[in-house]
Write a protein that holds these residues in place. Structure first.
Motif, PDB file in Angstrom:
ATOM      1  N   GLU A  66       2.501  10.968 -10.584  1.00  0.00           N
ATOM      2  CA  GLU A  66       1.377  12.038 -10.374  1.00  0.00           C
ATOM      3  C   GLU A  66       2.401  13.317 -11.261  1.00  0.00           C
ATOM      4  O   GLU A  66       1.902  14.238 -12.232  1.00  0.00           O
ATOM      5  CB  GLU A  66      -0.056  12.633 -10.092  1.00  0.00           C
TER       6      GLU A  66
ATOM      7  N   ASN B  71       2.201   6.087  -7.261  1.00  0.00           N
ATOM      8  CA  ASN B  71       0.866   6.837  -7.849  1.00  0.00           C
ATOM      9  C   ASN B  71       1.653   8.282  -7.536  1.00  0.00           C
ATOM     10  O   ASN B  71       1.409   8.669  -8.979  1.00  0.00           O
ATOM     11  CB  ASN B  71      -0.370   6.915  -6.847  1.00  0.00           C
ATOM     12  N   LEU B  72       1.833   8.848  -7.027  1.00  0.00           N
ATOM     13  CA  LEU B  72       2.394  10.303  -6.525  1.00  0.00           C
ATOM     14  C   LEU B  72       3.593  11.007  -7.317  1.00  0.00           C
ATOM     15  O   LEU B  72       3.957  11.667  -8.186  1.00  0.00           O
ATOM     16  CB  LEU B  72       2.873  10.401  -4.901  1.00  0.00           C
TER      17      LEU B  72
ATOM     18  N   GLN C 220       3.104  19.285  -2.819  1.00  0.00           N
ATOM     19  CA  GLN C 220       3.124  17.770  -3.713  1.00  0.00           C
ATOM     20  C   GLN C 220       4.640  17.162  -3.550  1.00  0.00           C
ATOM     21  O   GLN C 220       4.738  16.137  -3.409  1.00  0.00           O
ATOM     22  CB  GLN C 220       2.464  18.339  -4.902  1.00  0.00           C
TER      23      GLN C 220
ATOM     24  N   GLU D  97       5.382  15.864  -0.086  1.00  0.00           N
ATOM     25  CA  GLU D  97       4.400  15.234   0.160  1.00  0.00           C
ATOM     26  C   GLU D  97       5.619  13.762  -0.253  1.00  0.00           C
ATOM     27  O   GLU D  97       5.680  12.783   0.116  1.00  0.00           O
ATOM     28  CB  GLU D  97       3.554  15.333  -0.040  1.00  0.00           C
TER      29      GLU D  97
ATOM     30  N   ARG E 248       2.456   1.619  -3.644  1.00  0.00           N
ATOM     31  CA  ARG E 248       1.820   2.056  -4.411  1.00  0.00           C
ATOM     32  C   ARG E 248       1.291   3.290  -4.261  1.00  0.00           C
ATOM     33  O   ARG E 248       1.487   4.313  -5.316  1.00  0.00           O
ATOM     34  CB  ARG E 248       0.298   1.036  -4.747  1.00  0.00           C
ATOM     35  N   GLU E 249       1.240   3.623  -2.712  1.00  0.00           N
ATOM     36  CA  GLU E 249       0.588   5.558  -2.983  1.00  0.00           C
ATOM     37  C   GLU E 249       1.857   6.435  -3.685  1.00  0.00           C
ATOM     38  O   GLU E 249       2.086   7.034  -3.671  1.00  0.00           O
ATOM     39  CB  GLU E 249       0.432   5.731  -1.410  1.00  0.00           C
ATOM     40  N   LEU E 250       3.370   6.068  -3.032  1.00  0.00           N
ATOM     41  CA  LEU E 250       4.610   6.170  -3.586  1.00  0.00           C
ATOM     42  C   LEU E 250       4.941   6.743  -5.225  1.00  0.00           C
ATOM     43  O   LEU E 250       5.156   7.830  -5.293  1.00  0.00           O
ATOM     44  CB  LEU E 250       5.953   5.978  -2.604  1.00  0.00           C
TER      45      LEU E 250
ATOM     46  N   GLU F 227       1.028  -1.444  -0.300  1.00  0.00           N
ATOM     47  CA  GLU F 227       0.195  -0.249   0.322  1.00  0.00           C
ATOM     48  C   GLU F 227       0.855   1.190  -0.090  1.00  0.00           C
ATOM     49  O   GLU F 227       0.372   1.796  -0.764  1.00  0.00           O
ATOM     50  CB  GLU F 227      -0.850   0.170   1.474  1.00  0.00           C
ATOM     51  N   LYS F 228       1.852   1.149   0.662  1.00  0.00           N
ATOM     52  CA  LYS F 228       2.733   2.390   0.805  1.00  0.00           C
ATOM     53  C   LYS F 228       3.299   2.580  -0.534  1.00  0.00           C
ATOM     54  O   LYS F 228       3.734   3.761  -0.552  1.00  0.00           O
ATOM     55  CB  LYS F 228       3.896   2.521   1.765  1.00  0.00           C
TER      56      LYS F 228
ATOM     57  N   GLN G 118       7.914  11.090   1.832  1.00  0.00           N
ATOM     58  CA  GLN G 118       7.227   9.332   1.494  1.00  0.00           C
ATOM     59  C   GLN G 118       8.664   8.493   0.952  1.00  0.00           C
ATOM     60  O   GLN G 118       8.941   7.374   1.958  1.00  0.00           O
ATOM     61  CB  GLN G 118       6.527   9.306   0.243  1.00  0.00           C
TER      62      GLN G 118
END
Length: 393
Positions: free
Chosen positions: A367, A363-364, A378, A381, A359-361, A356-357, A385
């Motif tokens: 982006e 995706n960021l 952004q 953040e 995948r979040e990184l 999860e961590k 991460q």
């Protein structure tokens, strides 16, 4: 060696001056009261100890450096005498018990001291005081009460030496043997068991100085003549002399000897002089050097200020992403060409970081790469991460 020449020369000069001064210095008289058989000073008892053989020619004289208890415990003989002629006598209860048993068995104690501890004086039921007379040449003059031993002229000595007397004793059993011109009792006999105590309040009557004065040696001999003529042994006490009891520590022994004391003080003076001369610095002062500047840190601060002033968050984010990808490729040996689910699963297995961590990184990062304008939020953040990922790994 050059640095010590002045010190050595000064030491030799001081030593030479001191030796010459000591050779020419008149010998001082030691007036300390010891009443020791080895002391030839005025208040030693060297003469008396030597004269005991003349006063008691058929008696064995023995000198001891032991307390009463050690000497008389389990002693079973009779017709002996114990001479306790000391500046000060301090006995324990055990000492007093064996001394009393010694007298009960038919022996005699001749005790002369200016200061007897309370335990012993209470046991003997006596109390001593001193009388001070500052006007007469002799503080007090003394004589015997017996008509046979009494002389027309009293015996005397220098001022403040014959001033002790008994102001309390058992008059029912005690025999008075001597008084002073003021009728104060200073010499008594106390029968006890088969023997007796002879107690004298003026210990200096047995000193070298007193005995060398005209006619005074006669007094000392008469006082000791009260001991019975049939005694066969006399024990001379040396334990209760002040010097013998107090010299226990090596330093005290050194300080009580004239030459050792001089050597000790000279050694201390030498050490102090050595320390004084050694306080001088032996080399030039070393100048304080400023540490070299960290140019790398200055470069980083400069580059950081450039990016901060330009507000080019996209450029900063791109460099941060490239640094992160290089870390994954070189450290974890994973390809960063495709940031898909397979990449996420492989990176999670490699680092034990939850998917999860990661995948979040990812995706960021995607982006940030797709957008042209990156906000401060952004950028911060994404940086947070990435740092958390490296810590968790």
């Amino acid at each position: 060696m050059k640095g010590y020449k002045v010190f050595i020369l000064l030491f030799i000069m001081l030593l030479a001056v001191y030796v010459v001064a000591e050779i020419n210095r008149p010998k001082q008289i030691d007036w300390k009261m010891t009443l020791s058989s080895k002391d030839k000073n005025p208040y030693g008892a060297y003469i008396l100890y030597k004269q005991l053989h003349d006063i008691f020619p058929e008696v064995t004289i023995r000198s001891y450096h032991l307390p009463v208890y050690n000497q008389l415990n389990n002693f079973r003989d009779s017709n002996t005498a114990y001479l306790l002629i000391d500046p000060e006598i301090t006995m324990t209860g055990e000492d007093i018990d064996v001394l009393l048993n010694y007298v009960i068995d038919g022996n005699y104690v001749f005790l002369s001291s200016g200061n007897i501890n309370k335990l012993l004086s209470d046991t003997l039921k006596i109390e001593m005081k001193r009388r001070f007379d500052f006007l007469n040449e002799d503080s007090v003059t003394i004589n015997f009460t017996s008509p046979v031993l009494h002389t027309e002229k009293n015996y005397g000595s220098q001022r403040m030496t014959l001033d002790g007397y008994f102001n309390k004793f058992d008059t029912a059993t005690t025999v008075v043997l001597g008084k002073n011109q003021l009728n104060d009792v200073n010499f008594i006999r106390m029968p006890y068991g088969e023997g007796a105590f002879f107690i004298h309040a003026l210990p200096l009557c047995f000193s070298n100085y007193f005995m060398l004065r005209p006619f005074n040696s006669d007094y000392t001999a008469k006082a000791l003549s009260y001991l019975p003529p049939d005694i066969h042994t006399i024990f001379w006490d040396e334990y209760y002399k002040q010097d013998d009891r107090n010299i226990r520590h090596p330093l005290r022994y050194i300080l009580t000897n004239q030459w050792l004391r001089a050597a000790y003080y000279l050694g201390l003076l030498t050490i102090l002089l050595f320390i004084f001369f050694e306080m001088k610095r032996r080399q030039r002062v070393i100048s304080v050097l400023s540490p070299l500047r960290n140019s790398t840190l200055d470069f980083v601060k400069t580059v950081g200020n450039v990016y901060f002033n330009k507000r080019d968050n996209k450029n900063i984010a791109t460099k941060k992403i490239n640094y992160f990808f290089e870390y994954i490729r070189s450290g974890l040996f994973l390809s960063t060409s495709y940031l898909n689910d397979e990449f996420v699963i492989a990176l999670s297995k490699k680092t034990s970081v939850p998917e999860e961590k990661i995948r979040e990184l990812v995706n960021l990062i995607n982006e940030v790469q797709q957008n042209t304008n990156i906000s401060d939020t952004q950028l911060l953040e994404m940086n947070r991460q990435m740092e958390a990922f490296m810590i968790d790994r």
